[in-house]
Design an enzyme around this catalytic site. Structure first.
Site, mmCIF file in Angstrom:
data_model
loop_
_atom_site.group_PDB
_atom_site.id
_atom_site.type_symbol
_atom_site.label_atom_id
_atom_site.label_comp_id
_atom_site.label_asym_id
_atom_site.label_seq_id
_atom_site.Cartn_x
_atom_site.Cartn_y
_atom_site.Cartn_z
ATOM 1 N N TYR A 117 45.831 39.343 32.847
ATOM 2 C CA TYR A 117 46.716 40.516 32.882
ATOM 3 C C TYR A 117 47.942 40.284 31.996
ATOM 4 O O TYR A 117 48.299 41.126 31.174
ATOM 5 C CB TYR A 117 47.123 40.759 34.334
ATOM 6 C CG TYR A 117 47.994 41.971 34.576
ATOM 7 C CD1 TYR A 117 47.443 43.249 34.660
ATOM 8 C CD2 TYR A 117 49.367 41.841 34.771
ATOM 9 C CE1 TYR A 117 48.245 44.362 34.915
ATOM 10 C CE2 TYR A 117 50.175 42.940 35.033
ATOM 11 C CZ TYR A 117 49.608 44.206 35.103
ATOM 12 O OH TYR A 117 50.403 45.295 35.356
ATOM 13 N N LYS A 177 48.918 42.387 28.614
ATOM 14 C CA LYS A 177 50.169 43.158 28.539
ATOM 15 C C LYS A 177 51.029 42.682 27.369
ATOM 16 O O LYS A 177 51.700 43.490 26.717
ATOM 17 C CB LYS A 177 50.933 43.061 29.858
ATOM 18 C CG LYS A 177 50.255 43.779 31.026
ATOM 19 C CD LYS A 177 50.123 45.278 30.786
ATOM 20 C CE LYS A 177 49.647 46.023 32.029
ATOM 21 N NZ LYS A 177 49.468 47.467 31.788
HETATM 22 P P1 NAD Z 1 46.687 51.903 39.685
HETATM 23 O O1 NAD Z 1 45.610 50.899 39.844
HETATM 24 O O2 NAD Z 1 47.082 52.719 40.865
HETATM 25 O O3 NAD Z 1 46.353 52.897 38.489
HETATM 26 C C1 NAD Z 1 45.644 52.480 37.367
HETATM 27 C C2 NAD Z 1 44.767 53.621 36.927
HETATM 28 O O4 NAD Z 1 43.958 53.171 35.829
HETATM 29 C C3 NAD Z 1 43.830 54.064 38.054
HETATM 30 O O5 NAD Z 1 43.838 55.462 38.166
HETATM 31 C C4 NAD Z 1 42.487 53.532 37.584
HETATM 32 O O6 NAD Z 1 41.369 54.296 38.033
HETATM 33 C C5 NAD Z 1 42.631 53.578 36.059
HETATM 34 N N1 NAD Z 1 41.658 52.704 35.436
HETATM 35 C C6 NAD Z 1 41.409 51.406 35.750
HETATM 36 N N2 NAD Z 1 40.353 50.968 35.032
HETATM 37 C C7 NAD Z 1 39.951 51.990 34.246
HETATM 38 C C8 NAD Z 1 38.902 52.148 33.300
HETATM 39 N N3 NAD Z 1 38.034 51.167 33.028
HETATM 40 N N4 NAD Z 1 38.768 53.332 32.686
HETATM 41 C C9 NAD Z 1 39.611 54.348 32.974
HETATM 42 N N5 NAD Z 1 40.617 54.270 33.859
HETATM 43 C C10 NAD Z 1 40.773 53.087 34.495
HETATM 44 O O7 NAD Z 1 47.940 51.105 39.114
HETATM 45 P P2 NAD Z 1 49.486 51.470 38.998
HETATM 46 O O8 NAD Z 1 50.207 50.559 39.881
HETATM 47 O O9 NAD Z 1 49.703 52.929 39.094
HETATM 48 O O10 NAD Z 1 49.754 50.985 37.503
HETATM 49 C C11 NAD Z 1 49.791 51.880 36.396
HETATM 50 C C12 NAD Z 1 50.220 51.112 35.171
HETATM 51 O O11 NAD Z 1 51.491 50.475 35.418
HETATM 52 C C13 NAD Z 1 49.274 49.997 34.765
HETATM 53 O O12 NAD Z 1 49.258 49.870 33.372
HETATM 54 C C14 NAD Z 1 49.914 48.764 35.387
HETATM 55 O O13 NAD Z 1 49.536 47.585 34.738
HETATM 56 C C15 NAD Z 1 51.369 49.095 35.169
HETATM 57 N N6 NAD Z 1 52.273 48.365 36.060
HETATM 58 C C16 NAD Z 1 52.287 48.606 37.399
HETATM 59 C C17 NAD Z 1 53.172 47.894 38.198
HETATM 60 C C18 NAD Z 1 53.279 48.126 39.683
HETATM 61 O O14 NAD Z 1 54.076 47.428 40.317
HETATM 62 N N7 NAD Z 1 52.544 49.057 40.256
HETATM 63 C C19 NAD Z 1 54.021 46.951 37.637
HETATM 64 C C20 NAD Z 1 53.971 46.718 36.279
HETATM 65 C C21 NAD Z 1 53.094 47.443 35.492
#
Ligand code: NAD
Length: 256
Positions: free
Chosen positions: A154, A158
């Site tokens: 990851y 990133k």
């Molecule tokens: P989440 O898992 O709820 O959402 C991720 C989305 O991506 C989901 O809807 C999932 O179905 C989709 N996805 C995953 N694999 C896929 C694929 N192969 N094809 C199409 N779609 C796909 O995660 P989140 O927490 O909402 O995170 C959203 C973004 O923010 C991500 O890039 C994550 O890395 C980043 N992020 C989140 C956090 C956090 O604390 N939640 C922190 C830092 C970064």
């Protein structure tokens, strides 16, 4: 009515991985600001979780599959000649340390979290170029720079996505396309709720200078800024939304 209402009126946006979590909040914020937003997620069934108008403009594609990324770009282009805002948000997270990391999980994480954003942006360049000015927002993480033991794939993906933003910003500036990274810290979503529960919220309160984890709406507000003319001179940057978490290495105070 807020001063954000209508700031994206007449604009067209696409947000990947917007069936839930941060992506959904971003899609809703862009919609509230007046944009015509295309939602996306991996499976056709993911549309069911959405409400109108996002539900009516939903495109499904597995971003781990090259041909589906191409199909997603083609499906969008069949509806719209122009794209003003592209948010590459979708990601997977399969935490594993180097000792046990499988090459399959390394590859899948790389494909979905980094490579897909490059491909989708490339395929949509004709539509992005057709906008008078366009904004590409790559949702990275504080782990684009902060190492996280046990989550190698990851962090690597990133970091690569962040560098994609920076190089693409240089290459696409002459076309009027801005490219930035949006780096959330610890945000409450379905995907990390188990981790927050297991580690303990009290500890996050201590680690995060703001004293709490973040809300998806707080990330969406930053995305709206990067999508809007308010950030017209911002490109090649990372906007970190983490309550100070990534700066909090020194946790002691001297004197008082
Ligand atoms: P989440 O898992 O709820 O959402 C991720 C989305 O991506 C989901 O809807 C999932 O179905 C989709 N996805 C995953 N694999 C896929 C694929 N192969 N094809 C199409 N779609 C796909 O995660 P989140 O927490 O909402 O995170 C959203 C973004 O923010 C991500 O890039 C994550 O890395 C980043 N992020 C989140 C956090 C956090 O604390 N939640 C922190 C830092 C970064």
């Amino acid at each position: 009515m807020t001063d954000r209402d209508g700031v994206l009126a007449g604009k067209v946006a696409m947000v990947t991985g917007s069936g839930r979590g941060i992506g959904l909040a971003i899609a809703q914020a862009l919609t509230a600001a007046g944009a015509r937003v295309y939602a996306h997620d991996r499976r056709v069934e993911d549309r069911q979780a959405l409400t109108a108008p996002l539900r009516d403009r939903f495109l499904a594609a597995d971003l781990a599959a090259d041909e589906e990324i191409r199909g997603l770009a083609n499906a969008f282009a069949a509806h719209e000649p122009r794209l003003d805002v592209l948010v590459n948000n979708a990601a997977v997270q399969m935490p594993q340390p180097l000792t046990v990391l499988s090459v399959e999980d390394l590859e899948r994480t790389w494909r979905v979290n980094a490579r897909a954003a490059v491909e989708l942006t490339q395929y949509l360049l004709p539509q992005l170029g057709a906008a008078s000015t366009a904004s590409v927002i790559n949702v990275t993480s504080i782990h684009e720079t902060v190492p996280y033991a046990g989550n190698l794939a990851y962090c690597m993906a990133k970091a690569a996505l962040s560098m994609f933003s920076r190089v693409a910003a240089l290459e696409l500036a002459p076309l009027g396309i801005r490219v930035n990274s949006l780096a959330p810290g610890a945000i409450e979503t379905e995907t990390n709720r188990d981790v927050l529960d297991a580690v303990g919220r009290e500890r996050f309160k201590e680690w995060i200078p703001a004293g709490r984890t973040g809300h998806v709406e707080e990330v969406a507000a930053a995305a709206l800024y990067l999508a809007s003319p308010a950030s017209s001179y911002v490109t090649g940057s990372t906007l970190t939304v983490d309550g100070g978490y990534s700066q909090h290495l020194v946790r002691y105070r001297l004197g008082h």
